[in-house]
Structures are given as C-alpha cells and as structure tokens.
Design an enzyme around this catalytic site. Structure first.
Site, PDB file in Angstrom:
ATOM      1  N   ARG A   1      37.755  52.029  77.959  1.00  0.00           N
ATOM      2  CA  ARG A   1      36.980  52.115  76.714  1.00  0.00           C
ATOM      3  C   ARG A   1      35.636  52.787  76.905  1.00  0.00           C
ATOM      4  O   ARG A   1      34.788  52.341  77.666  1.00  0.00           O
ATOM      5  CB  ARG A   1      36.845  50.715  76.124  1.00  0.00           C
ATOM      6  CG  ARG A   1      38.242  50.130  75.931  1.00  0.00           C
ATOM      7  CD  ARG A   1      38.289  49.046  74.925  1.00  0.00           C
ATOM      8  NE  ARG A   1      37.707  49.411  73.649  1.00  0.00           N
ATOM      9  CZ  ARG A   1      37.880  48.678  72.556  1.00  0.00           C
ATOM     10  NH1 ARG A   1      38.597  47.591  72.598  1.00  0.00           N
ATOM     11  NH2 ARG A   1      37.333  49.052  71.435  1.00  0.00           N
TER      12      ARG A   1
ATOM     13  N   ARG B   1      29.127  37.044  48.333  1.00  0.00           N
ATOM     14  CA  ARG B   1      29.650  38.417  48.305  1.00  0.00           C
ATOM     15  C   ARG B   1      31.162  38.505  48.120  1.00  0.00           C
ATOM     16  O   ARG B   1      31.697  39.601  47.984  1.00  0.00           O
ATOM     17  CB  ARG B   1      29.213  39.148  49.588  1.00  0.00           C
ATOM     18  CG  ARG B   1      27.720  39.436  49.562  1.00  0.00           C
ATOM     19  CD  ARG B   1      27.225  39.987  50.881  1.00  0.00           C
ATOM     20  NE  ARG B   1      27.680  41.342  51.124  1.00  0.00           N
ATOM     21  CZ  ARG B   1      27.387  42.035  52.216  1.00  0.00           C
ATOM     22  NH1 ARG B   1      26.654  41.484  53.157  1.00  0.00           N
ATOM     23  NH2 ARG B   1      27.813  43.264  52.358  1.00  0.00           N
TER      24      ARG B   1
ATOM     25  N   PRO C   1      28.862  34.021  59.177  1.00  0.00           N
ATOM     26  CA  PRO C   1      29.228  33.027  60.160  1.00  0.00           C
ATOM     27  C   PRO C   1      29.952  33.638  61.348  1.00  0.00           C
ATOM     28  O   PRO C   1      30.964  34.307  61.190  1.00  0.00           O
ATOM     29  CB  PRO C   1      30.161  32.082  59.389  1.00  0.00           C
ATOM     30  CG  PRO C   1      30.134  32.539  57.973  1.00  0.00           C
ATOM     31  CD  PRO C   1      29.712  33.956  57.993  1.00  0.00           C
ATOM     32  N   GLU C   2      29.411  33.394  62.530  1.00  0.00           N
ATOM     33  CA  GLU C   2      30.075  33.782  63.762  1.00  0.00           C
ATOM     34  C   GLU C   2      30.615  32.479  64.371  1.00  0.00           C
ATOM     35  O   GLU C   2      30.572  31.438  63.711  1.00  0.00           O
ATOM     36  CB  GLU C   2      29.081  34.480  64.701  1.00  0.00           C
ATOM     37  CG  GLU C   2      28.398  35.686  64.038  1.00  0.00           C
ATOM     38  CD  GLU C   2      27.447  36.431  64.949  1.00  0.00           C
ATOM     39  OE1 GLU C   2      27.675  36.434  66.169  1.00  0.00           O
ATOM     40  OE2 GLU C   2      26.470  37.000  64.447  1.00  0.00           O
TER      41      GLU C   2
END
Length: 273
Positions: A154, A112, A2-3
């Site tokens: 970054r 899981r 799930p995002e």
DNA sequence: CTTTTTCCCTGGACGC
DNA sequence: TGCGTCCAGGGAAAAA
C-alpha cells in the site's frame, strides 16, 4: 462522530437496559434509516424480538436477538442511542423510538441522517461484516507481522490506511491522528515504508489512543452523547486533533494541519517523522 | 487491485 | 442581520 470508544461507551451504557428485554413497539420516522428496506416494514419485523446480547464490531453495534436475527446499527457521523426518561423533551432529530416490555424507551437521534439500521436474518451477519470490518484491534489478534504483510503493497499515506476499517476496525479520524502522534509517525508516510518496529509502535499507539478514549467515555465535539445522555471527556486530552498552532505536549513544536485520506489531519512536525 | 473523489444530510463557524 | 462558503466524527459508490 462515533468511533470505537464512543460506540463502546454506548454499548456498555445500553447493555444492562436492553438484554433480556422484548421490543414491544418500534417507530421509525426517517425514511432513509433502513435503506434500502422500507422502515415501516422493518419496524413491524422488530416488534416481538427479544434481545439476547448487545455487541460491537468495529464501529457497528450488533443487537443479537434470541431468534437468531440481528439488528446491525451504524451511527455514522451524528447518530446516538439514548435511554429516554419519562420527562424527555421533544427532539426534532429523534428518528426512531424503541419501546421495551419493561416500560422504558430507547431513542435514536441523528442530525445528519447518515446512520443505518439493517435487520439481518440468521447467518447473514458474518458474511456482511467480513467484507467490511477487520479483526478487533483491541483483541490483540492483530500482529505487527501480519500488518507488515498487508501494508507492503500500500502506497497510500499511513493515515489513509488507518481509516480503512478492514485493517484497523473502529479507528476513525480523531483516534487515527492521536495514534500516529503516540507512535511518532508522520501521517503522510507511505504505508509500505514502515518497518516492523514502527508498525509495532503504531499498534501500541492505536491501542493507547482507543483505550484512553474508552476510559474517558469518548470524545464529544458536538453531538456525541453516551446512552445516559452524558458527554465524554476525551476531547480535553487530544494531543493533536484540532490543535493547529498549539505547542506539542512532547516537544513544543506548533501542531500543523494537513489533509490525508480526504480528511483533516493534525500532527506534530517536530516529533512525528 | 488500489487510490481518490463525490455524494449522502444538516448545522455551525466564519468572512463580507 | 443576512448570505455565501467551507468544514465536520462515517462509509458506499463512482471515477481515475
């Protein structure tokens, strides 16, 4: 699994059933769910709490109680929260059940067992989230200007940076690939090389892909279900995710797969530069 | 400090 | 059918 869109779909589906309700009983079967705390203890502490609000921060579900305490739930890869009907069949992957004072039940399922439940005392939520979750991308609080300042330093691929929850809260592997496709940006581009216009377009892409996901009630690849047990339909509209070898819907070039940020990454080599 | 790798779990898909 | 290998939406922690 799930995002943001999936967590938001669950939140919206669950909200009317739990707000105002009191937990009359809680049973937790998975010893890992409340780690590092004892699940029996957490379950006992939850009994008698009344839900004041159900919110979302990034991929976290925030169950606010009237007492000021908070149950912070993260579904990780395969977690889901389901309203249990009276005739709900046994489920070997059901790790917890919450009985509400109106007779309905909410089940927690997780194949899981990566998901976590954390019971926080009043005042503990904000500091906990502050070091983990950035501003909500959909709230417009994030500007291209602010992004550029952070991304300047970054050197990692932009795809890896998109997965950093402190920067783009709620974006996961699927929606990151989709957002980069909308923005026409190659996933391996070094984050610091993106100019202001590209960052603006990336923000639009992120909002577009998340927005589509929410509108389609999330994407179901295997395990994801809404609170009502229904699958999402966003998986039918992916532009790149999982489509290696298929033609790009924009330019016809076959989609390719690579790796970034330790995750499978799909993109169109024809129109993502 | 940033970036990459490993690990936590279980099951499905695939090659032999 | 069976076995081994690889992969999977997450993030924390360790390693580099």
């Amino acid at each position: 699994m799930p995002e943001l869109p999936e967590v938001e779909t669950i939140r919206v589906g669950l909200e009317p059933h739990v707000v105002g309700r009191t937990f009359s009983h809680v049973e937790i079967d998975d010893p890992r769910l409340t780690r590092p705390h004892d699940p029996m203890e957490t379950a006992a502490e939850l009994i008698g709490e009344t839900v004041a609000a159900l919110e979302r921060r990034g991929k976290y579900l925030v169950v606010r109680f009237e007492s000021g305490r908070v149950l912070l739930i993260h579904l990780r890869m395969t977690g889901s929260l389901l309203l249990l009907r009276n005739d709900a069949p046994d489920d070997p992957y059901r790790r917890a059940v919450i009985n509400l004072d109106n007779g309905s039940d909410v089940g927690y399922r997780d194949v899981r067992r990566f998901g976590t439940w954390l019971l926080l005392e009043p005042g503990e939520l904000e500091p906990y989230l502050a070091s983990r979750v950035g501003d909500e991308v959909l709230d417009r609080r994030l500007s291209a200007r602010a992004l550029q300042a952070t991304l300047e330093r970054r050197r990692a691929p932009i795809k890896a940076v998109l997965l950093d929850q402190r920067m783009f809260a709620g974006v996961g592997n699927i929606y990151a690939d989709e957002a980069l496709w909308w923005a026409r940006i190659h996933p391996l581009r070094q984050a610091s090389t993106l100019d202001r216009a590209e960052l603006q377009s990336l923000l639009r892409g992120v909002r577009k892909s998340l927005g589509h996901g929410i509108a389609r009630q999330g994407a179901t690849l295997r395990d994801y279900r809404g609170a009502d047990g229904r699958v999402g339909s966003m998986q039918r509209e992916f532009r790149v995710y999982g489509r290696a070898g298929e033609p790009c819907t924009r330019c016809g070039t076959p989609i390719e797969k690579t790796r970034a940020g330790g995750r499978g990454t799909w993109y169109c080599p024809g129109c993502q530069l």
